[in-house]
Design a protein around this motif. Structure first.
Motif, mmCIF file in Angstrom:
data_model
loop_
_atom_site.group_PDB
_atom_site.id
_atom_site.type_symbol
_atom_site.label_atom_id
_atom_site.label_comp_id
_atom_site.label_asym_id
_atom_site.label_seq_id
_atom_site.Cartn_x
_atom_site.Cartn_y
_atom_site.Cartn_z
ATOM 1 N N THR A 58 -22.973 27.885 -46.725
ATOM 2 C CA THR A 58 -22.763 29.135 -46.964
ATOM 3 C C THR A 58 -21.485 28.774 -47.433
ATOM 4 O OG1 THR A 58 -21.949 28.092 -44.560
ATOM 5 C CG2 THR A 58 -24.232 29.978 -44.701
ATOM 6 N N SER A 59 -20.786 27.623 -47.724
ATOM 7 C CA SER A 59 -18.895 27.726 -49.054
ATOM 8 C C SER A 59 -18.910 27.105 -48.586
ATOM 9 C CB SER A 59 -18.443 27.999 -46.951
ATOM 10 O OG SER A 59 -18.367 26.762 -46.823
ATOM 11 N N GLY A 60 -17.426 26.847 -49.632
ATOM 12 C CA GLY A 60 -17.697 25.405 -50.285
ATOM 13 C C GLY A 60 -16.893 24.077 -49.369
ATOM 14 N N THR A 61 -15.910 25.081 -47.975
ATOM 15 C CA THR A 61 -15.811 24.168 -47.201
ATOM 16 C C THR A 61 -16.875 23.224 -46.623
ATOM 17 O OG1 THR A 61 -14.031 25.907 -46.904
ATOM 18 C CG2 THR A 61 -14.436 23.828 -44.975
ATOM 19 N N GLN A 62 -17.636 23.683 -46.155
ATOM 20 C CA GLN A 62 -19.218 23.490 -45.021
ATOM 21 C C GLN A 62 -20.101 22.038 -46.371
ATOM 22 O OE1 GLN A 62 -23.205 25.609 -44.912
ATOM 23 N NE2 GLN A 62 -22.040 25.476 -41.826
ATOM 24 N N ALA A 84 -6.007 17.443 -52.355
ATOM 25 C CA ALA A 84 -7.059 18.318 -52.591
ATOM 26 C C ALA A 84 -7.036 19.351 -51.397
ATOM 27 C CB ALA A 84 -8.160 17.107 -52.890
ATOM 28 N N HIS A 85 -8.225 19.945 -52.121
ATOM 29 C CA HIS A 85 -9.063 20.461 -50.660
ATOM 30 C C HIS A 85 -9.419 20.195 -49.665
ATOM 31 C CE1 HIS A 85 -10.521 24.864 -49.535
ATOM 32 N NE2 HIS A 85 -10.141 25.164 -50.246
ATOM 33 N N ILE A 86 -9.869 19.122 -49.684
ATOM 34 C CA ILE A 86 -10.787 18.699 -48.639
ATOM 35 C C ILE A 86 -8.949 18.372 -47.536
ATOM 36 C CG2 ILE A 86 -11.109 16.772 -47.961
ATOM 37 C CD1 ILE A 86 -13.203 16.742 -49.887
ATOM 38 N N TYR A 89 -6.827 22.585 -47.085
ATOM 39 C CA TYR A 89 -7.294 24.053 -46.695
ATOM 40 C C TYR A 89 -8.092 24.025 -45.678
ATOM 41 C CZ TYR A 89 -3.841 25.604 -50.805
ATOM 42 O OH TYR A 89 -2.882 25.888 -51.484
ATOM 43 N N GLU A 90 -8.848 22.300 -45.241
ATOM 44 C CA GLU A 90 -10.354 22.952 -44.509
ATOM 45 C C GLU A 90 -9.346 22.287 -43.099
ATOM 46 O OE1 GLU A 90 -13.462 20.920 -46.823
ATOM 47 O OE2 GLU A 90 -12.396 22.057 -48.677
ATOM 48 N N ALA A 91 -8.999 22.963 -42.396
ATOM 49 C CA ALA A 91 -8.564 22.592 -40.885
ATOM 50 C C ALA A 91 -8.629 21.483 -40.401
ATOM 51 C CB ALA A 91 -9.574 23.805 -40.344
ATOM 52 N N ALA A 172 -16.005 22.791 -57.089
ATOM 53 C CA ALA A 172 -16.311 24.214 -56.692
ATOM 54 C C ALA A 172 -16.009 24.430 -57.763
ATOM 55 C CB ALA A 172 -15.183 24.331 -55.779
ATOM 56 N N ARG A 173 -15.100 24.498 -58.843
ATOM 57 C CA ARG A 173 -14.816 25.128 -60.271
ATOM 58 C C ARG A 173 -15.638 24.642 -61.409
ATOM 59 N NH1 ARG A 173 -11.027 26.393 -56.979
ATOM 60 N NH2 ARG A 173 -10.656 28.601 -56.166
ATOM 61 N N ILE A 174 -16.929 23.265 -61.243
ATOM 62 C CA ILE A 174 -17.699 21.991 -61.593
ATOM 63 C C ILE A 174 -17.661 23.252 -63.606
ATOM 64 C CG2 ILE A 174 -19.192 21.951 -61.227
ATOM 65 C CD1 ILE A 174 -17.470 19.474 -62.577
ATOM 66 N N MET A 195 -21.943 15.784 -54.734
ATOM 67 C CA MET A 195 -21.088 16.702 -55.434
ATOM 68 C C MET A 195 -21.438 17.544 -54.924
ATOM 69 S SD MET A 195 -22.222 17.553 -58.970
ATOM 70 C CE MET A 195 -21.542 19.323 -59.293
ATOM 71 N N MET A 196 -20.266 18.919 -54.767
ATOM 72 C CA MET A 196 -20.818 20.685 -54.767
ATOM 73 C C MET A 196 -20.633 21.243 -55.508
ATOM 74 S SD MET A 196 -18.200 22.556 -53.255
ATOM 75 C CE MET A 196 -16.779 22.937 -52.550
ATOM 76 N N PHE A 197 -21.006 21.977 -55.753
ATOM 77 C CA PHE A 197 -20.178 23.618 -56.322
ATOM 78 C C PHE A 197 -20.471 24.978 -55.893
ATOM 79 C CE2 PHE A 197 -24.394 23.888 -58.314
ATOM 80 C CZ PHE A 197 -24.305 25.403 -58.136
ATOM 81 N N CYS A 198 -19.235 25.902 -56.133
ATOM 82 C CA CYS A 198 -19.477 27.173 -55.129
ATOM 83 C C CYS A 198 -20.031 28.005 -56.154
ATOM 84 C CB CYS A 198 -17.627 27.757 -55.310
ATOM 85 S SG CYS A 198 -16.997 26.589 -53.785
ATOM 86 N N LEU A 199 -20.478 29.197 -56.212
ATOM 87 C CA LEU A 199 -21.922 30.258 -56.561
ATOM 88 C C LEU A 199 -20.278 31.457 -56.528
ATOM 89 C CD1 LEU A 199 -25.734 29.834 -54.808
ATOM 90 C CD2 LEU A 199 -24.787 29.184 -57.632
#
Ligand SMILES: Cc1ncc(COP(=O)(O)O)c(C=O)c1O
Length: 347
Positions: A58-62, A84-86, A89-91, A172-174, A195-199
Motif C-alpha cells: 500500500t505504501s513506500g513505508t510498508q 535515509a527515509h528508512i 521518517y518511518e516512525a 521510491a524514485r528509481i 528493492m521497492m519503488f513507489c507508484l
C-alpha cells in the motif's frame, strides 16, 4: 491567489486515464484467488526492473518494512545512510516492528562509499557481527534527490559479496534516477538483491508501491504483508492506475527535472539563498536560507503568506519538489514569490 505547492511529489493527483482504467479493470479477491489486474501490474513491474517477482503493497513505508522483515531476524543490524527515509521518517518501524539495529553511515550526496561500508562492517566484533543488509536510497530524498550510479552500486556490491551481505534499495524514485542518469532502470537494479519503488510519487499513481526480488523473497514479503494487514481484496482498483503509471508516466519525469533545474537556477540569484547545484539532479531542490537570518520554519511561514509552500528539512534547510501539475509558468511565479519573501525577511 493560487498557491504553488512544492512540498512533495506525493501531491500528484491521478490522471483521468488512471481513473477511467479502474472502471474496466478485471477484479478479484486478491487474498483468495488473486486479482487479475494486480497480477498484471506485478508481472509488468518485475519485467520492467528486471527482477524475478513483485508484490504490490500500500505504501513506500510498508514496502520498506515488509522488505526488511523478509530478510532479517530481530537483533540483526542493517547499514543505512544516516538520513535515509528508512532511518528518518518511518516512525522507527525498523526497530519497533522488525527489531533491527540501524548502523547509520553518513553518505556523500546520499551515497555510501564502499570504504565506509567496509569500515562499518569491520568495526566492533566482526566475528559476532549481525549486520545482514546494506540499505541504499536511490534517489536520496533528504540529500536533495541525488542519484546513485550503476558503478557506485557495483562497488557496493563487491563489498557486500565479500562479506556475505545483501543490498536492499529503497528506490521510491528509481525512475527519476534512471531518467536523470540516462540509463535503463535495470542498470540500477541489477546489483541489488531486493528493492521497492513507489507508484504514488512522480509517477502520479494514487496509491501503492511495489516490492521486488527473487521468488523466495517475494514469497516471504507476501507473508509479512499479510502480518502487517496489507493484503487487500479487489486491489485491482489500485493496480489499474499503477499500470497506466508504468506505461505512461516514466518518460515525462524529465519535465519535472527540467522544472527543478529552472527553479534552482532562479534561486541562486536570490540574495540570502544558497543552493548546492551538485545536488540538483532530479525533481528535488534543497536550499539553505540561513543567509536570510531565519530557520526553515520562519522562512516557510513567510513563504506561505506569499503563496508558495515548501517543506522543512530542519535548521535552515528547505526542500522544494516538482511534479506533474507544476508547470514551467508555476516555477516563474514561485521564483517571483520567493524573491518577495526573501526581500521581506531581509527588511
Ligand atoms: C525515499 C523514500 N522512501 C520511502 C518513502 C515512503 O513512501 P510512503 O509515503 O508511500 O510511505 C518516501 C516518501 O516520501 C521516500 O521519499
Amino acid at each position: 491567489m493560487k498557491m504553488v505547492d512544492l512540498r512533495s511529489d506525493t501531491l500528484t493527483l491521478p490522471t483521468r486515464e488512471m481513473l477511467e482504467s479502474i472502471l474496466d479493470a478485471p477484479l478479484g479477491d486478491d487474498a483468495r484467488d488473486r486479482d487479475p489486474t494486480v497480477e498484471r501490474l506485478e508481472e509488468m513491474a518485475a519485467r520492467k526492473v528486471g527482477k524475478e517477482e513483485a508484490v504490490l503493497v500500500t505504501s513506500g513505508t510498508q514496502a520498506n518494512l515488509v522488505s526488511l522483515l523478509s530478510q532479517t531476524s530481530p537483533g540483526d543490524e542493517v547499514i543505512v545512510e544516516s538520513e535515509a527515509h528508512i532511518n528518518y521518517y518511518e516512525a522507527g518501524g525498523l526497530s519497533s516492528v522488525a527489531g533491527l539495529m540501524p548502523r547509520p553511515v553518513v553518505g556523500k550526496l546520499g551515497a555510501l562509499s564502499p570504504d565506509q561500508v567496509e569500515r562499518t562492517i569491520l568495526t566492533g566484533t566482526p566475528r559476532r557481527s549481525r549486520i545482514q543488509l546494506i540499505c541504499i536510497e536511490n534517489t536520496h530524498n533528504r540529500a536533495g534527490g541525488t542519484c546513485i550510479s550503476p558503478s557506485q552500486i557495483a562497488d557496493l556490491k563487491e563489498v557486500a559479496d565479500k562479506h556475505g551481505l545483501s543490498i536492499y534499495m529503497d528506490g521510491a524514485r528509481i525512475f527519476n534516477a534512471a531518467i536523470a542518469l540516462r540509463v535503463d532502470v535495470r542498470e540500477l537494479t541489477k546489483n541489488v538483491d531486493s528493492m521497492m519503488f513507489c507508484l504514488s510519487k512522480g509517477l502520479s499513481g494514487p496509491v501503492g508501491s511495489i516490492v521486488l526480488g527473487t521468488h523466495e523473497f517475494i514469497k516471504k514479503a507476501r507473508e509479512w504483508r499479510s502480518v502487517l494487514g496489507g493484503t487487500l481484496r479487489q486491489a485491482g482498483i489500485i493496480a489499474a492506475p499503477g499500470i497506466v503509471a508504468l506505461e505512461k508516466m516514466i518518460d515525462r519525469l524529465r519535465e519535472d527535472h527540467e522544472n527543478a533545474r529552472r527553479l534552482a537556477e532562479g534561486l541562486v540569484d536570490i540574495r540570502g539563498i544558497v543552493v548546492d547545484m551538485r545536488t540538483v539532479q532530479t525533481n528535488i531542490v534543497k536550499l539553505d536560507v540561513s543567509g536570510l537570518g531565519c530557520d526553515c520554519n520562519r522562512f516557510m511561514t513567510e513563504l506561505e503568506k506569499h503563496g508558495v509552500r515548501a517543506s522543512g528539512l530542519g535548521g535552515s534547510m528547505v526542500r522544494m519538489v516538482t511534479y506533474r501539475g507544476i508547470e514551467a509558468s508555476d516555477i516563474n511565479t514561485a521564483l517571483e514569490r520567493i524573491r518577495a519573501t526573501a526581500e521581506s525577511l531581509r527588511a
